[in-house]
Design an enzyme around this catalytic site. Structure first.
Site, PDB file in Angstrom:
ATOM      1  N   TYR A   1       0.843  -1.196   0.000  1.00 35.88           N
ATOM      2  CA  TYR A   1       0.000   0.000   0.000  1.00 35.88           C
ATOM      3  C   TYR A   1       0.880   1.248   0.000  1.00 35.88           C
ATOM      4  O   TYR A   1       1.519   1.559   1.006  1.00 35.88           O
ATOM      5  CB  TYR A   1      -0.890  -0.021   1.246  1.00 35.88           C
ATOM      6  CG  TYR A   1      -2.070   0.926   1.260  1.00 35.88           C
ATOM      7  CD1 TYR A   1      -2.351   1.776   0.193  1.00 35.88           C
ATOM      8  CD2 TYR A   1      -2.921   0.956   2.361  1.00 35.88           C
ATOM      9  CE1 TYR A   1      -3.448   2.626   0.234  1.00 35.88           C
ATOM     10  CE2 TYR A   1      -4.024   1.801   2.406  1.00 35.88           C
ATOM     11  CZ  TYR A   1      -4.284   2.629   1.346  1.00 35.88           C
ATOM     12  OH  TYR A   1      -5.365   3.474   1.386  1.00 35.88           O
TER      13      TYR A   1
ATOM     14  N   LYS B   1      -1.635  -1.265  -3.955  1.00 31.64           N
ATOM     15  CA  LYS B   1      -2.725  -0.302  -3.804  1.00 31.64           C
ATOM     16  C   LYS B   1      -2.118   1.082  -3.666  1.00 31.64           C
ATOM     17  O   LYS B   1      -1.213   1.287  -2.845  1.00 31.64           O
ATOM     18  CB  LYS B   1      -3.561  -0.648  -2.573  1.00 31.64           C
ATOM     19  CG  LYS B   1      -4.775   0.250  -2.367  1.00 31.64           C
ATOM     20  CD  LYS B   1      -5.543  -0.150  -1.115  1.00 31.64           C
ATOM     21  CE  LYS B   1      -6.747   0.760  -0.925  1.00 31.64           C
ATOM     22  NZ  LYS B   1      -7.459   0.492   0.339  1.00 31.64           N
TER      23      LYS B   1
END
Length: 312
Positions: free
Chosen positions: A138, A164
């Site tokens: 992330y 992400k």
């Protein structure tokens, strides 16, 4: 053990952490939240992550949330848990998640520290090497990995199946996706990801986390399909008439990224009170009423189809 090295693709569901009158996790409400997302057509469940107030969960509450999500999903869609914090805690949560039967996990940014690239490499390596579960990294806040580090990690660990992005550096995103390509799934994790999705789809991001899907999943799907099908008129209409007005409210107070979801669910009659844990704050009455008007307008303009309504 054979593990499918594939990240969830499509609209990703991030349930909330419903609280009862005593401020404890309301398991019945959480189960309803997860079921609503699955019946709404979302491709996966990401439990105990940002929308699920990961920052404010006790370990036993985390276990409860993961157990409920895995049980309700029942293999219909993959379930990913949120892990993070210091390395020891993150590893412990990975092992707990594995024990509870999740399909993978999302590594949230470590607390506070701005790490060098080598430090971030060691952070992710220490977590990922402890499990065969699929892992999604992330890019957000204080944990932005660059191309060289991401390339090292994906070369060494087949467990890493996605990235992400919640940072919004499109130059970096292009560099990553053009170099690494379909080795990873690319997930838009920007705040209120629908707002930036028109730009992200153009560079190869075909998946995104949808907060709005917790209370209007048919709008998330209608918008997502319009983007992928090239229906610019419908996508722009939803953008201007629904997304931007909601986003203006979301930006009115810090923490509304979490509490506005619960307000929307409450307006829609889902069993989630407009309550959050500090440092987030509940949605103020004025903003609640504004959101209610937007939802009512949206449902009138884009009604839920009969077959969809029967599923929700």
């Amino acid at each position: 053990m054979t593990v499918e090295r594939k990240a969830p693709r499509g609209i990703l569901g991030f349930p909330t952490a419903p609280l009862d009158e005593q401020g404890m996790i309301d398991e019945t409400a959480l189960a309803a939240n997860v079921e609503y997302l699955i019946k709404g057509g979302l491709a996966s469940i990401f439990i105990a992550c940002g929308s699920g107030e990961f920052h404010a969960l006790k370990r036993e509450e985390y276990r409860t949330m993961v157990e409920v999500a895995v049980s309700v999903a029942g293999g219909r869609v993959p379930v990913y848990s949120g892990v993070g914090g210091n390395v020891s805690d993150a590893i412990e949560l990975v092992r707990l998640s594995e024990e509870l039967g999740v399909d993978g996990y999302l590594i949230l940014p470590p607390y506070l520290i701005q790490g060098e690239q080598e430090g971030l490499y060691n952070y992710y390596k220490a977590i990922v090497e402890k499990s065969e579960l699929n892992a999604i990294l992330y890019n957000r806040d204080n944990a932005i990995i660059e191309l060289d580090v991401l390339q090292r990690l994906v070369d060494e660990f087949p467990q890493i199946v996605g990235l992400k992005d919640g940072h919004g550096n499109m130059e970096l995103n292009l560099e990553l996706i053009q170099t690494i390509g379909n080795r990873l799934e690319w997930l838009n994790g920007m705040p209120f990801a629908e707002i930036t999705m028109p730009a992200y789809t153009q560079i190869g991001f075909n998946s995104y986390s949808s907060a709005m899907s917790n209370y209007m999943p048919h709008i998330s799907k209608l918008y997502y399909d319009a983007l992928l099908d090239g229906n610019e008129q419908l996508a722009n209409d939803i953008y201007v008439n629904v997304l931007l007005p909601i986003n203006r409210i979301r930006k009115a107070r810090k923490g509304y990224a979490v509490s506005l979801i619960k307000a929307g669910m409450n307006i829609q009659g889902l069993p989630v009170a407009n309550t959050v844990r500090p440092p987030c704050v509940p949605v103020e009455t004025e903003h609640y009423e504004q959101l209610k008007q937007i939802i009512e307008f949206t449902l009138e303009r884009y009604p839920v189809e009969q077959n969809e309504a029967s599923n929700l």
